[in-house]
Motif scaffolding. Structure first.
Motif, mmCIF file in Angstrom:
data_model
loop_
_atom_site.group_PDB
_atom_site.id
_atom_site.type_symbol
_atom_site.label_atom_id
_atom_site.label_comp_id
_atom_site.label_asym_id
_atom_site.label_seq_id
_atom_site.Cartn_x
_atom_site.Cartn_y
_atom_site.Cartn_z
ATOM 1 N N LEU A 1 0.827 -1.211 0.000
ATOM 2 C CA LEU A 1 0.000 0.000 0.000
ATOM 3 C C LEU A 1 0.858 1.256 0.000
ATOM 4 O O LEU A 1 0.530 2.251 -0.655
ATOM 5 C CB LEU A 1 -0.940 -0.012 1.209
ATOM 6 C CG LEU A 1 -2.037 -1.088 1.190
ATOM 7 C CD1 LEU A 1 -2.814 -1.093 2.507
ATOM 8 C CD2 LEU A 1 -2.990 -0.874 0.019
ATOM 9 N N ALA A 2 1.975 1.209 0.731
ATOM 10 C CA ALA A 2 2.884 2.358 0.754
ATOM 11 C C ALA A 2 3.489 2.597 -0.621
ATOM 12 O O ALA A 2 3.612 3.744 -1.079
ATOM 13 C CB ALA A 2 3.982 2.134 1.796
ATOM 14 N N TRP A 3 3.886 1.519 -1.306
ATOM 15 C CA TRP A 3 4.443 1.653 -2.648
ATOM 16 C C TRP A 3 3.401 2.234 -3.606
ATOM 17 O O TRP A 3 3.716 3.117 -4.406
ATOM 18 C CB TRP A 3 4.898 0.287 -3.160
ATOM 19 C CG TRP A 3 6.191 -0.198 -2.587
ATOM 20 C CD1 TRP A 3 6.709 0.079 -1.346
ATOM 21 C CD2 TRP A 3 7.134 -1.069 -3.219
ATOM 22 N NE1 TRP A 3 7.894 -0.569 -1.161
ATOM 23 C CE2 TRP A 3 8.186 -1.285 -2.298
ATOM 24 C CE3 TRP A 3 7.175 -1.711 -4.449
ATOM 25 C CZ2 TRP A 3 9.281 -2.098 -2.588
ATOM 26 C CZ3 TRP A 3 8.256 -2.522 -4.734
ATOM 27 C CH2 TRP A 3 9.306 -2.711 -3.821
ATOM 28 N N CYS A 4 2.170 1.724 -3.518
ATOM 29 C CA CYS A 4 1.095 2.215 -4.400
ATOM 30 C C CYS A 4 0.819 3.691 -4.145
ATOM 31 O O CYS A 4 0.633 4.466 -5.090
ATOM 32 C CB CYS A 4 -0.176 1.398 -4.192
ATOM 33 S SG CYS A 4 -0.061 -0.320 -4.757
ATOM 34 N N LYS A 5 0.786 4.089 -2.872
ATOM 35 C CA LYS A 5 0.528 5.490 -2.520
ATOM 36 C C LYS A 5 1.650 6.390 -3.037
ATOM 37 O O LYS A 5 1.402 7.468 -3.593
ATOM 38 C CB LYS A 5 0.411 5.619 -1.002
ATOM 39 C CG LYS A 5 0.153 7.051 -0.504
ATOM 40 C CD LYS A 5 -1.190 7.565 -0.984
ATOM 41 C CE LYS A 5 -1.626 8.812 -0.227
ATOM 42 N NZ LYS A 5 -0.667 9.928 -0.354
ATOM 43 N N THR A 6 2.891 5.924 -2.875
ATOM 44 C CA THR A 6 4.037 6.708 -3.359
ATOM 45 C C THR A 6 3.986 6.862 -4.877
ATOM 46 O O THR A 6 4.216 7.955 -5.417
ATOM 47 C CB THR A 6 5.349 6.028 -2.950
ATOM 48 O OG1 THR A 6 5.400 5.917 -1.517
ATOM 49 C CG2 THR A 6 6.550 6.834 -3.427
ATOM 50 N N PHE A 7 3.691 5.775 -5.571
ATOM 51 C CA PHE A 7 3.601 5.821 -7.032
ATOM 52 C C PHE A 7 2.492 6.776 -7.467
ATOM 53 O O PHE A 7 2.672 7.582 -8.398
ATOM 54 C CB PHE A 7 3.336 4.425 -7.584
ATOM 55 C CG PHE A 7 3.233 4.372 -9.078
ATOM 56 C CD1 PHE A 7 4.364 4.425 -9.875
ATOM 57 C CD2 PHE A 7 1.993 4.275 -9.701
ATOM 58 C CE1 PHE A 7 4.271 4.389 -11.255
ATOM 59 C CE2 PHE A 7 1.891 4.231 -11.079
ATOM 60 C CZ PHE A 7 3.030 4.288 -11.862
ATOM 61 N N SER A 8 1.351 6.712 -6.801
ATOM 62 C CA SER A 8 0.231 7.595 -7.128
ATOM 63 C C SER A 8 0.612 9.060 -6.926
ATOM 64 O O SER A 8 0.327 9.914 -7.777
ATOM 65 C CB SER A 8 -0.980 7.242 -6.263
ATOM 66 O OG SER A 8 -2.045 8.135 -6.482
ATOM 67 N N ASP A 9 1.271 9.364 -5.815
ATOM 68 C CA ASP A 9 1.694 10.743 -5.539
ATOM 69 C C ASP A 9 2.679 11.245 -6.588
ATOM 70 O O ASP A 9 2.602 12.399 -7.028
ATOM 71 C CB ASP A 9 2.322 10.837 -4.142
ATOM 72 C CG ASP A 9 1.297 10.631 -3.032
ATOM 73 O OD1 ASP A 9 0.094 10.721 -3.328
ATOM 74 O OD2 ASP A 9 1.708 10.377 -1.884
ATOM 75 N N LYS B 1 0.854 12.004 -9.876
ATOM 76 C CA LYS B 1 0.107 13.259 -9.791
ATOM 77 C C LYS B 1 1.042 14.451 -9.935
ATOM 78 O O LYS B 1 0.739 15.425 -10.623
ATOM 79 C CB LYS B 1 -0.634 13.326 -8.458
ATOM 80 C CG LYS B 1 -1.804 12.364 -8.348
ATOM 81 C CD LYS B 1 -2.455 12.448 -6.970
ATOM 82 C CE LYS B 1 -3.598 11.449 -6.836
ATOM 83 N NZ LYS B 1 -4.200 11.480 -5.479
ATOM 84 N N ARG B 2 2.208 14.361 -9.276
ATOM 85 C CA ARG B 2 3.170 15.466 -9.339
ATOM 86 C C ARG B 2 3.690 15.657 -10.755
ATOM 87 O O ARG B 2 3.765 16.779 -11.263
ATOM 88 C CB ARG B 2 4.333 15.180 -8.387
ATOM 89 C CG ARG B 2 5.382 16.284 -8.350
ATOM 90 C CD ARG B 2 6.553 15.892 -7.467
ATOM 91 N NE ARG B 2 6.106 15.510 -6.122
ATOM 92 C CZ ARG B 2 6.927 15.028 -5.193
ATOM 93 N NH1 ARG B 2 8.213 14.848 -5.484
ATOM 94 N NH2 ARG B 2 6.462 14.722 -4.006
ATOM 95 N N TYR B 3 4.034 14.533 -11.424
ATOM 96 C CA TYR B 3 4.591 14.641 -12.767
ATOM 97 C C TYR B 3 3.536 15.060 -13.783
ATOM 98 O O TYR B 3 3.842 15.766 -14.752
ATOM 99 C CB TYR B 3 5.235 13.313 -13.180
ATOM 100 C CG TYR B 3 6.597 13.101 -12.568
ATOM 101 C CD1 TYR B 3 7.655 13.965 -12.857
ATOM 102 C CD2 TYR B 3 6.829 12.058 -11.690
ATOM 103 C CE1 TYR B 3 8.899 13.786 -12.293
ATOM 104 C CE2 TYR B 3 8.075 11.867 -11.111
ATOM 105 C CZ TYR B 3 9.103 12.738 -11.416
ATOM 106 O OH TYR B 3 10.334 12.560 -10.850
ATOM 107 N N ILE B 4 2.304 14.620 -13.598
ATOM 108 C CA ILE B 4 1.242 15.034 -14.512
ATOM 109 C C ILE B 4 1.055 16.547 -14.460
ATOM 110 O O ILE B 4 0.932 17.217 -15.489
ATOM 111 C CB ILE B 4 -0.073 14.309 -14.170
ATOM 112 C CG1 ILE B 4 0.015 12.840 -14.590
ATOM 113 C CG2 ILE B 4 -1.257 14.976 -14.871
ATOM 114 C CD1 ILE B 4 -1.181 12.008 -14.160
ATOM 115 N N VAL B 5 1.056 17.088 -13.252
ATOM 116 C CA VAL B 5 0.927 18.543 -13.099
ATOM 117 C C VAL B 5 2.122 19.244 -13.733
ATOM 118 O O VAL B 5 1.970 20.251 -14.449
ATOM 119 C CB VAL B 5 0.821 18.923 -11.602
ATOM 120 C CG1 VAL B 5 0.905 20.435 -11.432
ATOM 121 C CG2 VAL B 5 -0.483 18.385 -11.016
ATOM 122 N N MET B 6 3.324 18.730 -13.506
ATOM 123 C CA MET B 6 4.535 19.341 -14.039
ATOM 124 C C MET B 6 4.544 19.314 -15.563
ATOM 125 O O MET B 6 4.810 20.325 -16.224
ATOM 126 C CB MET B 6 5.767 18.622 -13.496
ATOM 127 C CG MET B 6 7.092 19.220 -13.963
ATOM 128 S SD MET B 6 8.511 18.339 -13.258
ATOM 129 C CE MET B 6 8.329 16.733 -14.060
#
Length: 266
Positions: free
Chosen positions: A239-247, A250-255
């Motif tokens: 779950l931690a890996w999935c959450k990190t990947f999701s974050d 999101k950051r790269y999509i915005v960038m």
């Protein structure tokens, strides 16, 4: 091209093990492209000059025929990364993968000891260990016939996709399924893994270039401690890996959206 003196000094035990497609049984090109920078064995010219001797800092310091006389650590490391991104020759993937996993999992191990895992020096040790593991898991042939592929939490539907289409676009042959079954049962019963959703897929990838014994040895190194660098081996880690990947996404999509917006304006 190697000169005559260099060829005379070659010890067959120092050669890297060739890749083998255990999963699908297809042939693998065993030719190392000339002038590609890749070597068939670890030697003075196959590593990057100037790198420290500890395995943690020499994870990429093998299989590459680069001689950096100036000892420019960063420049040479970047060059090896570019070589890997261009593609490791199929014949060297077995050796490259197991050596780099061993090096990352054992920071204090010397480079030469890490190299041995990918050469013929370790074949008997790795194969013998695998034979003992199989005898303890499947004392009788009927035990293997009754064994099923373990999903390790990936779910039935995803497991079916892995076996029917994800690797090669068609079902994995029965012999490959049997090899996958052996490796996954060994991971559960000998290594104590119970939840590891990436393991079935990773096992298929390893078996595409490794015999069963090397795939198991590589996985064993991947999970050498509870905080695996390679695989999430608990629900919390997953779950931690999935959450990190999701974050990160999101950051790269915005960038990237911002950069595309700026580019379109000009």
């Amino acid at each position: 091209m190697q000169d005559a003196d260099d060829l005379i000094e070659i010890n067959p035990l120092d050669l890297f093990c060739s890749s083998l497609d255990t999963l699908r049984g297809t042939s693998i090109d065993q030719i190392i492209p000339p002038n590609s920078g890749w070597s068939s064995r670890p030697n003075a010219g196959s590593g990057v000059a100037g790198l420290p001797s500890t395995a943690a800092q020499t994870t990429n310091n093998l299989l590459a025929g680069i001689t950096g006389g100036s000892g420019a650590y960063r420049t040479d490391r970047d060059e090896i990364q570019r070589m890997c991104r261009r593609g490791i020759p199929p014949s060297l993937k077995c050796a490259a993968w197991i050596i780099n996993v061993v090096a990352a999992a054992n920071p204090s191990m010397s480079k030469s000891d890490c190299d041995d895992f990918g050469t013929f020096r370790k074949v008997r040790v790795i194969d013998h260990g695998w034979d003992l593991t199989l005898k303890s898991l499947f004392p009788d042939e009927s035990d293997l016939e009754r064994a099923e592929v373990i999903d390790f939490g990936v779910g039935h539907d995803h497991l079916m996709n892995i076996m029917l289409r994800d690797h090669g676009g068609r079902p994995i042959p029965d012999k490959g399924i049997q090899s996958l079954t052996k490796v996954l049962h060994a991971a559960r019963d000998s290594l104590g893994l119970e939840f590891c959703p990436l393991l079935p897929d990773v096992s298929c990838l390893l078996l595409s270039y490794m015999p069963e014994s090397y795939a198991y040895a590589t996985i064993r190194q991947m999970v050498v401690d509870d905080s695996s660098y390679f695989l999430a081996i608990s629900r919390v880690q997953h779950l931690a890996w999935c959450k990190t990947f999701s974050d990160l996404m999101k950051r790269y999509i915005v960038m990237f959206s911002y950069f595309y917006h700026i580019r379109d304006r000009f």
